[in-house]
Motif scaffolding. Sequence first.
Motif, mmCIF file in Angstrom:
data_model
loop_
_atom_site.group_PDB
_atom_site.id
_atom_site.type_symbol
_atom_site.label_atom_id
_atom_site.label_comp_id
_atom_site.label_asym_id
_atom_site.label_seq_id
_atom_site.Cartn_x
_atom_site.Cartn_y
_atom_site.Cartn_z
ATOM 1 N N VAL B 154 1.060 -1.376 0.419
ATOM 2 C CA VAL B 154 -0.317 0.591 0.304
ATOM 3 C C VAL B 154 0.984 1.317 0.265
ATOM 4 O O VAL B 154 0.867 2.521 -0.580
ATOM 5 N N ALA B 155 1.536 1.520 0.515
ATOM 6 C CA ALA B 155 2.937 2.622 1.251
ATOM 7 C C ALA B 155 3.530 2.544 -0.079
ATOM 8 O O ALA B 155 3.574 3.881 -0.852
ATOM 9 N N PHE B 156 3.537 2.453 -0.955
ATOM 10 C CA PHE B 156 4.905 1.558 -2.164
ATOM 11 C C PHE B 156 4.270 2.025 -3.481
ATOM 12 O O PHE B 156 4.507 2.427 -4.793
ATOM 13 N N VAL B 157 2.804 1.418 -4.031
ATOM 14 C CA VAL B 157 2.579 0.945 -5.273
ATOM 15 C C VAL B 157 2.383 2.064 -5.443
ATOM 16 O O VAL B 157 1.857 2.139 -6.830
ATOM 17 N N PRO B 158 1.800 3.319 -5.408
ATOM 18 C CA PRO B 158 1.650 4.693 -5.456
ATOM 19 C C PRO B 158 2.343 5.676 -6.250
ATOM 20 O O PRO B 158 1.811 5.370 -7.310
ATOM 21 N N LEU B 181 10.126 -5.174 -8.981
ATOM 22 C CA LEU B 181 9.387 -4.371 -9.519
ATOM 23 C C LEU B 181 8.202 -4.280 -10.293
ATOM 24 O O LEU B 181 6.836 -3.511 -9.689
ATOM 25 N N ILE B 182 8.423 -3.624 -11.736
ATOM 26 C CA ILE B 182 7.689 -3.176 -12.568
ATOM 27 C C ILE B 182 6.473 -4.662 -12.706
ATOM 28 O O ILE B 182 5.701 -4.709 -12.886
ATOM 29 N N ALA B 183 6.939 -6.383 -12.408
ATOM 30 C CA ALA B 183 6.442 -7.193 -12.401
ATOM 31 C C ALA B 183 5.170 -6.680 -11.576
ATOM 32 O O ALA B 183 4.383 -7.265 -11.337
ATOM 33 N N TRP B 184 5.637 -6.860 -10.533
ATOM 34 C CA TRP B 184 4.814 -6.468 -9.141
ATOM 35 C C TRP B 184 3.893 -5.473 -9.030
ATOM 36 O O TRP B 184 3.104 -5.361 -8.704
ATOM 37 N N LEU B 189 -2.240 -4.488 -9.862
ATOM 38 C CA LEU B 189 -2.388 -2.618 -10.419
ATOM 39 C C LEU B 189 -3.878 -3.794 -11.335
ATOM 40 O O LEU B 189 -5.118 -3.256 -11.442
ATOM 41 N N GLU B 190 -3.534 -5.700 -10.530
ATOM 42 C CA GLU B 190 -5.025 -6.306 -10.970
ATOM 43 C C GLU B 190 -5.933 -6.327 -9.639
ATOM 44 O O GLU B 190 -7.390 -6.093 -10.045
ATOM 45 N N ARG B 191 -5.558 -5.569 -8.943
ATOM 46 C CA ARG B 191 -6.574 -5.325 -7.548
ATOM 47 C C ARG B 191 -7.666 -4.788 -7.930
ATOM 48 O O ARG B 191 -6.993 -3.111 -7.766
ATOM 49 N N GLU B 192 -8.530 -4.383 -7.662
ATOM 50 C CA GLU B 192 -9.676 -3.345 -7.998
ATOM 51 C C GLU B 192 -9.243 -1.956 -7.000
ATOM 52 O O GLU B 192 -8.702 -0.711 -7.411
ATOM 53 N N SER B 195 -6.388 -0.034 -8.932
ATOM 54 C CA SER B 195 -6.731 0.134 -10.784
ATOM 55 C C SER B 195 -7.750 1.886 -9.919
ATOM 56 O O SER B 195 -7.196 2.315 -10.826
ATOM 57 N N LYS B 196 -8.171 1.662 -8.968
ATOM 58 C CA LYS B 196 -9.061 2.605 -9.149
ATOM 59 C C LYS B 196 -8.552 3.878 -8.016
ATOM 60 O O LYS B 196 -8.967 4.398 -8.494
ATOM 61 N N SER B 197 -7.452 3.739 -7.561
ATOM 62 C CA SER B 197 -6.794 4.523 -6.933
ATOM 63 C C SER B 197 -5.737 5.398 -7.089
ATOM 64 O O SER B 197 -5.094 6.587 -7.347
#
Lengths: 222, 248
Positions: B154-158, B181-184, B189-192, B195-197
């Motif tokens: 949650v902290a990193f994906v943005p 990291l790109i694959a991660w 992003l497959e999580r809604e 993807s919506k955030s």
Amino acid sequence: MAEVKLFGNWGSPFSCRIEIALKLKGVEYEFIEEDVYNDNKSPLLLKYNPVHKKIPVLLHNGKPICESVVILEYIDETWEGPSILPKDPYERAMARFWTKFLEEKCFPPMKQASWSTGEEQEKAKEEATELLKILEGTLSGKKFFGGDSIGMVDIVANFIAHWFIILQEITGLELLTHEKFPKLGQWLDDYLSCSIIKETLPPKDKLTASFQARIQAATTSK
Amino acid sequence: MANDEVVLLDSYVSMFGMRVRIALAEKGIPFEYREENLRNKSPLLLEMNPVYKKIPVLIHNGKPICESLIIVQYIDVVWKDRPLLPSDPYQRAQARFWADYVDKIFFAGRKLWTTKGEEKESGKKELIEYLQVLEGELGNKPYFGGDIFGFVDVAFVPYYCWFYAYETCGNFSIEQYCPKLIAWGKRCLERESVSKSLADPHKVYEFVQIMKKRRLAKQDPTTELDHRKNVMSDHFNGQVCTIAMVSF
């Protein structure tokens, strides 16, 4: 049998915080002195904190925890005894907020105000004064930042109560005085009278001598 | 908790705001999103965060919580379903450590459009180093949380939606250095909730370009720039989104 070791330095406010917390919880530990100020870090420290290579590092049953605030939360969650963080989620969020405020906002300009000169110092002094006003406000009606007893915020504010005050005395700065900040002044008195705090803070004369030596070294090297 | 009132003061491109959006979405918490114009902050923002005057601010039943990771931890404790932090204290400490580490990227990445020459190159070098450390920590796990999308994710994906801006400004490819990291990022992003955030990376880049122009205009007031053009009204799916000034 639980084995607790703390890698720290006698003069560091950061490892001092961990010692305060461990003592509050009544946890026995072995203190391992690291010669960090001469950049003489032990292989063990580098092994246990490869990312930052800094003290403090808490070793609990052989597993390392790094970063002082992370360690404080770990101690609170692992051992019984007086709470370091409030139980109520909102109050806990507030404690974390003020801890971060002290670490990220207050520490740099207060350090800068103590160690720099000229315009840089003036700017840092102004900034530090504004931040002290905010801290004064948060103490309204409370003995400690944590309420009736010492909590996370008070522990992390150790650098103000001891290191900053000593530097003020050496340099003649008068940013934090009882007259200018009566609540903070009272907090200082109460904090420094706590037995755990008194027995854990590094000796004032030793710290004063060490600061004076550093100031001397800085002036002669110019 | 049916009668909870949850309001989020935020800014579309803010990676810090995105963390809170993701956490709320992961937990299925309904909330009111309010876009802040950071050049003209609302009285509510100034009242709710008088110390920093910054977003994100979560207002839960009228009480404000500030600072993104503090907000996410608050959300995790108050809404206990679908925990983001592990239950074991040691694992929690590791999660907090790495979430804290992630923000080194912010300061390094920022140099890519706020500086030039040697300073910019050193910012790029730093950024790559931090990303490589994070790649090392991820290893072969699907998420930083292991099998479960957790606090560090949650902290990193943005920041993932900021990669395009970093790459374009810095003229390099993150995938070249950190393929895991790109694959991660793609996996997340497959999580809604993600993807919506997350913001659209191209819109993040446009924002960065605007910031860059503003800085140049400030340094050289003879540059023509219409300072009034800070409302990109039709741009963001019809949502008025006033582009922000400097937390960035």
